[in-house]
Design a protein around this motif. Sequence first.
Motif, PDB file in Angstrom:
ATOM      1  N   SER A 147       0.831  -1.213   0.000  1.00 24.76           N
ATOM      2  CA  SER A 147       0.000   0.000   0.000  1.00 24.76           C
ATOM      3  C   SER A 147       0.861   1.256   0.000  1.00 24.76           C
ATOM      4  CB  SER A 147      -0.934   0.009   1.213  1.00 24.76           C
ATOM      5  OG  SER A 147      -0.188  -0.020   2.425  1.00 24.76           O
ATOM      6  N   VAL A 194       2.354   1.995  -3.514  1.00 23.32           N
ATOM      7  CA  VAL A 194       1.374   2.674  -4.375  1.00 23.32           C
ATOM      8  C   VAL A 194       1.289   4.153  -4.008  1.00 23.32           C
ATOM      9  CG1 VAL A 194      -1.057   2.795  -5.037  1.00 23.32           C
ATOM     10  CG2 VAL A 194       0.048   0.564  -4.732  1.00 23.32           C
ATOM     11  N   PHE A 195       1.266   4.446  -2.698  1.00 20.04           N
ATOM     12  CA  PHE A 195       1.181   5.840  -2.253  1.00 20.04           C
ATOM     13  C   PHE A 195       2.424   6.618  -2.665  1.00 20.04           C
ATOM     14  CE2 PHE A 195       2.423   8.940   1.018  1.00 20.04           C
ATOM     15  CZ  PHE A 195       1.381   9.853   0.874  1.00 20.04           C
ATOM     16  N   CYS A 217       4.455   6.016  -5.140  1.00 19.77           N
ATOM     17  CA  CYS A 217       4.435   6.220  -6.598  1.00 19.77           C
ATOM     18  C   CYS A 217       3.550   7.403  -6.969  1.00 19.77           C
ATOM     19  CB  CYS A 217       3.961   4.962  -7.310  1.00 19.77           C
ATOM     20  SG  CYS A 217       5.138   3.593  -7.261  1.00 19.77           S
ATOM     21  N   LEU A 218       2.368   7.470  -6.343  1.00 19.20           N
ATOM     22  CA  LEU A 218       1.480   8.621  -6.582  1.00 19.20           C
ATOM     23  C   LEU A 218       2.117   9.914  -6.099  1.00 19.20           C
ATOM     24  CD1 LEU A 218      -1.981   7.078  -5.541  1.00 19.20           C
ATOM     25  CD2 LEU A 218      -1.122   7.502  -7.861  1.00 19.20           C
ATOM     26  N   LEU A 219       2.806   9.846  -4.946  1.00 18.61           N
ATOM     27  CA  LEU A 219       3.483  11.034  -4.419  1.00 18.61           C
ATOM     28  C   LEU A 219       4.598  11.483  -5.357  1.00 18.61           C
ATOM     29  CD1 LEU A 219       3.740  12.992  -1.994  1.00 18.61           C
ATOM     30  CD2 LEU A 219       5.400  11.392  -1.013  1.00 18.61           C
ATOM     31  N   SER A 220       5.309  10.551  -5.982  1.00 20.17           N
ATOM     32  CA  SER A 220       6.376  10.892  -6.929  1.00 20.17           C
ATOM     33  C   SER A 220       5.808  11.594  -8.157  1.00 20.17           C
ATOM     34  CB  SER A 220       7.129   9.634  -7.351  1.00 20.17           C
ATOM     35  OG  SER A 220       7.741   9.017  -6.241  1.00 20.17           O
ATOM     36  N   ILE A 221       4.655  11.125  -8.635  1.00 19.60           N
ATOM     37  CA  ILE A 221       4.010  11.765  -9.783  1.00 19.60           C
ATOM     38  C   ILE A 221       3.584  13.185  -9.427  1.00 19.60           C
ATOM     39  CG2 ILE A 221       2.028  11.668 -11.347  1.00 19.60           C
ATOM     40  CD1 ILE A 221       2.147   8.616 -11.102  1.00 19.60           C
ATOM     41  N   VAL A 222       2.988  13.331  -8.235  1.00 21.09           N
ATOM     42  CA  VAL A 222       2.587  14.666  -7.782  1.00 21.09           C
ATOM     43  C   VAL A 222       3.814  15.570  -7.638  1.00 21.09           C
ATOM     44  CG1 VAL A 222       1.577  15.953  -5.853  1.00 21.09           C
ATOM     45  CG2 VAL A 222       0.501  13.836  -6.641  1.00 21.09           C
TER      46      VAL A 222
END
Length: 484
Positions: A102, A105-106, A108-113
């Motif tokens: 989990s 996934v978080f 990875c999303l934080l890296s995109i942001v």
Amino acid sequence: MKILDRYILTTFLQTFLTVFVILFFIFILQTVWLFIAELAGKDLDLMLIGRFLLLSSPRMIPLVLPLSVLLASIMTFGNLAENYEFAAMKSSGISLQRAMKSLIVFICLLSIVAFFFANNVIPAAEYKFLNLRKDIVQTKPAMAIAEGQFSDIGEYNIKVNKKSGENGEKLEGITIHKKSVNGSGNNVVIKSKNGILINNEESSMLQMILYNGNYYENITPKKYEERNKVPFVKASFKKDIINIDLSQLNTGQDDGEIANTNTMLNVSELTYTLDSLHKNFDKEITSFSDNIYQRTGAANLSFNRTKEVIKNDSIVPDLEKLLTPAERSKVLEVASSNVLSSKYSIEQNKNELESKQKNINNHWLALYEKFVIAYACLLMFFIGAPLGAIIRKGGLGLPIVFAVLIFITFHFINTFGKKVAQENGIPAFLGSWMSSIILTPLAILLTHRATNDIGLINLDVILTPITKGFQKIFKKKNNTTHNV
């Protein structure tokens, strides 16, 4: 989402947000410390100061975010390991990778942001921050001049030892370098004991009145061989007035204007700018090369045999035989002058080309940096999470020590790589990614050791041979004693 995933994610988010706020506040204080001399005592309202700090804060995210991820990962997984929660998970057949699912996934999303933040928010904030400082300079021109350091204002570099007065308009110990038109250096230096700033908010001109000073100017002779003498002009004055144009420092808050600064450009703008810079750089090199080639006169040489140089059906071997001594002396003098002139031109263009190459490198670094921050979040997580599981310590003690050491190493390598890349010592790509390339094997190693329940350092490999050696020594001594 399963209960375990929700529990680990909630625990991590609580720690991450707490750490992020604390670190962000610390870096805000650092910004206040850096600009306190310019902000204090200038009659600036709290709203303007708050906006000043708000616009300067996005540039801290590339430092705060990876450090927050690293520290939160160590603390979270350290607490879980210290409280034997990982042991309970493993006894139930849940591996470390499954427990990290989990959070991966978080992150990875934080890296995109983080990438989109670095690509869109930081350039816009840098642009508005610069324009805000220019607006403040227009209303409070003394802010443009900092004590004890040179400040770039228009065509002048100004340094003062001390500022006083209600708005810092009274200056002491003034040193002014006037920029050359052709960019060859600062040939004019003005030094004054004291002075005063006078401005009108309705005008873009700032008037600086200097008292009791000297004026120095280096003279560049037309003949190159006389330049080693370094002639200069010196003059004294009781009062001198310098008018400084502040229009370039006050571009306003027009969002449609894009400043030509690498930190204010996003990926598409940087790509377009780099393409133009490379084309201009290559064009200038080609133009300069052709110019030097034409100066040599090689293009005008003809190897066809002519009646004047043919004697008995053979070329005259020595051209000097066709010239008188006076003509030979003249030819050598012209050739020597051309060589010295070409040498000086090459040196001048070398400095200009190095400056332009450095500008290109800075744009490449700014481009790669937007991707580095995204990867840094992933890297710090895969270092911090396994490390926390290995050391099995939570709280603010040992995790902070490890986090600070790792992040200082990351930041030092990153700074070193960018500095070397700026000077064209290494490619810009390697300079930007050097810290990530070096620390990636550490993340892989820690993840492997944490997954296989191996300690941070396997001391048995070192201690076992030593222990066996001592046992053999003591065994031999005991046998000798018994025999006696």
